[in-house]
Motif scaffolding. Structure first.
Motif, PDB file in Angstrom:
ATOM      1  N   VAL A  96       0.877  -1.171   0.000  1.00 29.57           N
ATOM      2  CA  VAL A  96       0.000   0.000   0.000  1.00 29.57           C
ATOM      3  C   VAL A  96       0.915   1.222   0.000  1.00 29.57           C
ATOM      4  O   VAL A  96       2.088   1.140   0.391  1.00 29.57           O
ATOM      5  CB  VAL A  96      -0.951   0.032   1.208  1.00 29.57           C
ATOM      6  CG1 VAL A  96      -1.857  -1.178   1.222  1.00 29.57           C
ATOM      7  CG2 VAL A  96      -0.172   0.132   2.521  1.00 29.57           C
ATOM      8  N   GLY A  97       0.368   2.332  -0.440  1.00 25.13           N
ATOM      9  CA  GLY A  97       1.151   3.557  -0.475  1.00 25.13           C
ATOM     10  C   GLY A  97       0.451   4.685   0.249  1.00 25.13           C
ATOM     11  O   GLY A  97      -0.784   4.752   0.256  1.00 25.13           O
ATOM     12  N   VAL A  98       1.235   5.563   0.862  1.00 24.23           N
ATOM     13  CA  VAL A  98       0.701   6.783   1.457  1.00 24.23           C
ATOM     14  C   VAL A  98       1.508   7.955   0.905  1.00 24.23           C
ATOM     15  O   VAL A  98       2.726   7.864   0.718  1.00 24.23           O
ATOM     16  CB  VAL A  98       0.763   6.762   3.000  1.00 24.23           C
ATOM     17  CG1 VAL A  98      -0.268   5.802   3.560  1.00 24.23           C
ATOM     18  CG2 VAL A  98       2.150   6.387   3.508  1.00 24.23           C
ATOM     19  N   ARG A  99       0.782   9.034   0.634  1.00 27.30           N
ATOM     20  CA  ARG A  99       1.433  10.236   0.102  1.00 27.30           C
ATOM     21  C   ARG A  99       1.057  11.412   0.996  1.00 27.30           C
ATOM     22  O   ARG A  99      -0.114  11.586   1.358  1.00 27.30           O
ATOM     23  CB  ARG A  99       0.983  10.501  -1.334  1.00 27.30           C
ATOM     24  CG  ARG A  99       1.697  11.678  -1.994  1.00 27.30           C
ATOM     25  CD  ARG A  99       1.330  11.806  -3.459  1.00 27.30           C
ATOM     26  NE  ARG A  99      -0.089  12.099  -3.621  1.00 27.30           N
ATOM     27  CZ  ARG A  99      -0.724  12.063  -4.793  1.00 27.30           C
ATOM     28  NH1 ARG A  99      -0.064  11.684  -5.879  1.00 27.30           N
ATOM     29  NH2 ARG A  99      -2.007  12.359  -4.863  1.00 27.30           N
ATOM     30  N   PHE A 100       2.065  12.199   1.335  1.00 28.84           N
ATOM     31  CA  PHE A 100       1.861  13.344   2.210  1.00 28.84           C
ATOM     32  C   PHE A 100       2.016  14.628   1.416  1.00 28.84           C
ATOM     33  O   PHE A 100       2.835  14.712   0.494  1.00 28.84           O
ATOM     34  CB  PHE A 100       2.857  13.320   3.377  1.00 28.84           C
ATOM     35  CG  PHE A 100       2.706  12.116   4.257  1.00 28.84           C
ATOM     36  CD1 PHE A 100       1.785  12.107   5.288  1.00 28.84           C
ATOM     37  CD2 PHE A 100       3.463  10.969   4.036  1.00 28.84           C
ATOM     38  CE1 PHE A 100       1.635  10.994   6.108  1.00 28.84           C
ATOM     39  CE2 PHE A 100       3.324   9.850   4.838  1.00 28.84           C
ATOM     40  CZ  PHE A 100       2.398   9.862   5.875  1.00 28.84           C
ATOM     41  N   ALA A 116      -3.077  -7.894  -2.334  1.00 29.77           N
ATOM     42  CA  ALA A 116      -2.527  -8.899  -1.419  1.00 29.77           C
ATOM     43  C   ALA A 116      -2.374  -8.378   0.000  1.00 29.77           C
ATOM     44  O   ALA A 116      -2.320  -9.166   0.942  1.00 29.77           O
ATOM     45  CB  ALA A 116      -1.173  -9.388  -1.939  1.00 29.77           C
ATOM     46  N   LEU A 117      -2.303  -7.073   0.163  1.00 30.71           N
ATOM     47  CA  LEU A 117      -2.184  -6.475   1.476  1.00 30.71           C
ATOM     48  C   LEU A 117      -3.449  -5.659   1.728  1.00 30.71           C
ATOM     49  O   LEU A 117      -3.755  -4.727   0.975  1.00 30.71           O
ATOM     50  CB  LEU A 117      -0.940  -5.591   1.541  1.00 30.71           C
ATOM     51  CG  LEU A 117      -0.426  -5.167   2.912  1.00 30.71           C
ATOM     52  CD1 LEU A 117      -0.168  -6.368   3.807  1.00 30.71           C
ATOM     53  CD2 LEU A 117       0.857  -4.348   2.765  1.00 30.71           C
ATOM     54  N   HIS A 446      -5.865 -13.989   0.080  1.00 32.45           N
ATOM     55  CA  HIS A 446      -4.816 -13.464   0.953  1.00 32.45           C
ATOM     56  C   HIS A 446      -5.309 -13.240   2.377  1.00 32.45           C
ATOM     57  O   HIS A 446      -4.568 -12.697   3.205  1.00 32.45           O
ATOM     58  CB  HIS A 446      -4.294 -12.136   0.391  1.00 32.45           C
ATOM     59  CG  HIS A 446      -3.762 -12.230  -1.009  1.00 32.45           C
ATOM     60  ND1 HIS A 446      -2.551 -12.810  -1.312  1.00 32.45           N
ATOM     61  CD2 HIS A 446      -4.280 -11.824  -2.200  1.00 32.45           C
ATOM     62  CE1 HIS A 446      -2.341 -12.751  -2.619  1.00 32.45           C
ATOM     63  NE2 HIS A 446      -3.370 -12.155  -3.172  1.00 32.45           N
ATOM     64  N   GLY A 447      -6.553 -13.631   2.658  1.00 33.10           N
ATOM     65  CA  GLY A 447      -7.123 -13.392   3.975  1.00 33.10           C
ATOM     66  C   GLY A 447      -6.388 -14.134   5.082  1.00 33.10           C
ATOM     67  O   GLY A 447      -5.697 -15.128   4.847  1.00 33.10           O
TER      68      GLY A 447
END
Length: 583
Positions: A96-100, A116-117, A446-447
């Motif tokens: 996953v990605g986070v952008r600030f 998958a995540l 993927h659970g």
């Protein structure tokens, strides 16, 4: 893989700072490794195979990230998500990605196309929380005003493709795979990757057989090599079926990936005992599998509820005795990851049905009759060519029906809402549509389970390189020779033994799981008849009472629906206890 938790302060408020610091202390106490992303945000991770971080432009990616060997990059455009479209084409993995933004506040969240995540997010006071789960300690601390959405619960029971769609809770937001979710969280998510967009490539001029085979072989090798190399040593499941055999052949091809345990489980019925095929594979690949009996055990209410502690009902966690047995064996062997062949049935097209001919007919019309595989496809399905033509001519482009679970004892006042991935598929025939639905189903593989708590379970067939390659190939070519997964068989014909390549049967655990349900009716009957699903009106108690007898089950079946309902029942009980009572 492991879990992650990101906590972001949205304001320089002393209360928000204090709460963020308290959550970080609790996370450390619960075994997470906590580090600062910057002064407003921290990240907590835990194993097995705890997620790593990687900076890509303005994005911080959390998880496993791999370079694509042959990326197909979109052209430059004025699309505001052009960079993200190129990012998900250039990289693959489980992330996953986070952008600030410039003010260090969280501005967007990204989830990789494979899903998958898990990725969920919610706001609490002046905090934004993003994670793979909402663990009980966090819910207990924050006491969020979430509620179970009963209508969505009833729809998910009927629709197998909702297992990875919206959450059954009102409050947190589930970020769909292949989407960018802007902040605030009530903003509309933007899709940067959809299976249908990739599948449109299959409508053009098909590749020749050998080029298609080479692309499938290369994609599987890429996915296996990437996932196996994420951390070593690894173990590998070898069931005796085609899909796990493909993964095993890719693992042994490299020679530099340490596989210290090849593990195979066999059932107590003839159709679930595949040891003869495992032996043929072992001889061809020069491996030494450990064949162990499929573990069984008595079902209890405690482990039915234990299976569904996460954000979604634990449909992957219901074979608990087997999971516990394998977890112990893998722990003893000293491995932290297990490679499987799960997902191959869907993406490689295991269903070589007359729907494949309908796809061909919709593409070619009467010219479909000269395709060399048509007589073989008719013979495999024990039907005449002309019957296939009649079915294909009656098919409507708008006919987008997909399978639902048996509704004999399930109640829903409204039909399930189609997942966004299943919208806009009118250009495809029924076999390609079902393959696209299979990609959605692969996300649910993927659970969490008892096994994933012990080792990192990796599914190369559910990885983006394999998904994209197979979606871009027409279904008649995927079923080359009129065979299920015919192209994959052809692609790996020099690596796998004839016994595997020409196998007509498929390992079947139906009788094993049917016996598990029959033997545990004394637990399952009160669990469902006197449970919360019945009280909420999403399960017809009288119909379930008639079904949940040995005589009825032996006659009618419905085993899979019953075990799924048992998982949903455990999930409702767990979350009703966890959440504050409704006023």
């Amino acid at each position: 893989m492991g879990d992650y938790l990101i906590v972001v302060r949205n304001a320089d408020d002393p209360r928000a700072e204090a709460l963020s610091a308290e959550l970080a202390r609790l996370a450390r106490r619960m075994g997470m490794v906590v580090s600062d992303l910057h002064r407003h945000a921290w990240l907590g991770v835990k194993g097995p195979h705890a997620p790593k971080t990687l900076a890509v432009g303005a994005w911080t990616l959390v998880g496993d990230v791999f370079n694509r060997q042959r990326p197909v990059l979109p052209g430059d455009s004025d699309d505001p998500d052009d960079y993200e479209r190129k990012l998900v084409a250039r990289f693959w993995g489980r992330y996953v990605g986070v952008r600030f933004g410039a003010d260090s506040r969280l501005s967007s969240i990204l989830r990789d196309p494979s899903g998958a995540l898990e990725c969920i997010a919610w706001s609490h006071e002046d905090l934004t929380i993003v994670g793979s789960d909402a663990p009980e300690w966090l819910v207990h601390k924050l006491r969020p005003p979430w509620r179970i959405n009963v209508e969505r619960l009833s729809q998910a029971l009927l629709d197998p493709f909702m297992s990875s769609g919206p959450l059954l809770l009102e409050g947190p937001v589930a970020i769909d795979p292949g989407t960018v979710q802007p902040l605030p969280l009530d903003s509309a998510a933007r899709s940067v990757w959809r299976p249908a967009d990739i599948a449109h490539r299959s409508l053009g001029q098909p590749p020749c057989l050998e080029d298609a085979a080479a692309s499938v072989r290369s994609a599987i090798d890429e996915a296996v090599t990437g996932l196996a190399g994420a951390s070593t040593p690894v173990a590998a499941e070898v069931s005796g079926g085609l899909d796990s055999s493909l993964v095993a052949s890719s693992l042994t091809r490299r020679g530099d990936i340490p596989v210290i345990l090849w593990l195979s489980a066999y059932g107590a019925t003839p159709e679930s005992d595949e040891r003869s095929y495992v032996a043929a594979l072992a001889e061809a690949l020069a491996i030494v599998p450990a064949c162990v009996p499929h573990a069984t055990g008595a079902m209890t209410e405690a482990w039915l509820e234990r299976a569904s502690q996460g954000l979604r009902p634990g449909v992957n966690a219901l074979d608990r005795p087997h999971d516990m047995d394998w977890a112990a064996r893998l722990r003893e062997a000293g491995v932290t990851a297990l490679m499987t062949g799960k997902g191959g049935d869907s993406i490689l097209l295991q269903r070589s049905t007359t729907d494949v001919f309908t796809d061909l007919w919709l593409a070619r019309g009467w010219r479909a009759l000269v395709a060399p595989d048509v007589p073989r496809l008719a013979a495999e399905n024990e039907i005449s060519v002309w019957s296939m033509v009649r079915t294909a001519r009656r098919h409507g482009r708008a006919d987008n029906r997909l399978p639902v679970r048996d509704d004999g004892f399930l109640v829903s006042r409204h039909p399930p809402v189609a997942h966004p991935w299943l919208a806009g598929c009118e250009a495809f025939g029924p076999a390609k549509r079902l393959q696209i639905a299979g990609v959605l189903d692969s996300v649910s593989r993927h659970g969490p389970s008892m096994l994933t708590e012990t080792v990192d379970v990796r599914h190369p067939m559910c990885a983006q390189p394999v998904i994209e390659t197979c979606l871009a190939i027409p279904t008649p070519l995927l079923t080359h020779g009129g065979r299920d997964r015919g192209l994959a068989r052809h692609a790996f014909r020099k690596r796998l033994p004839t016994a595997i390549l020409e196998r007509r049967s498929k390992g079947d655990m139906t009788r094993i799981y049917a016996r598990m349900i029959l033997d545990n009716l004394p637990v399952l009957r009160p669990w469902l008849l006197d449970g919360r699903l019945a009280a909420l009106g999403v399960l017809d108690r009288d119909a379930a009472d008639r079904l949940l007898t040995r005589e009825s089950l032996i006659w009618r079946g419905s085993y899979s629906t019953i075990i799924v309902a048992a998982a949903f029942e455990g999930w409702v009980r767990a979350w009703e206890r966890r959440l504050p009572p409704q006023a």
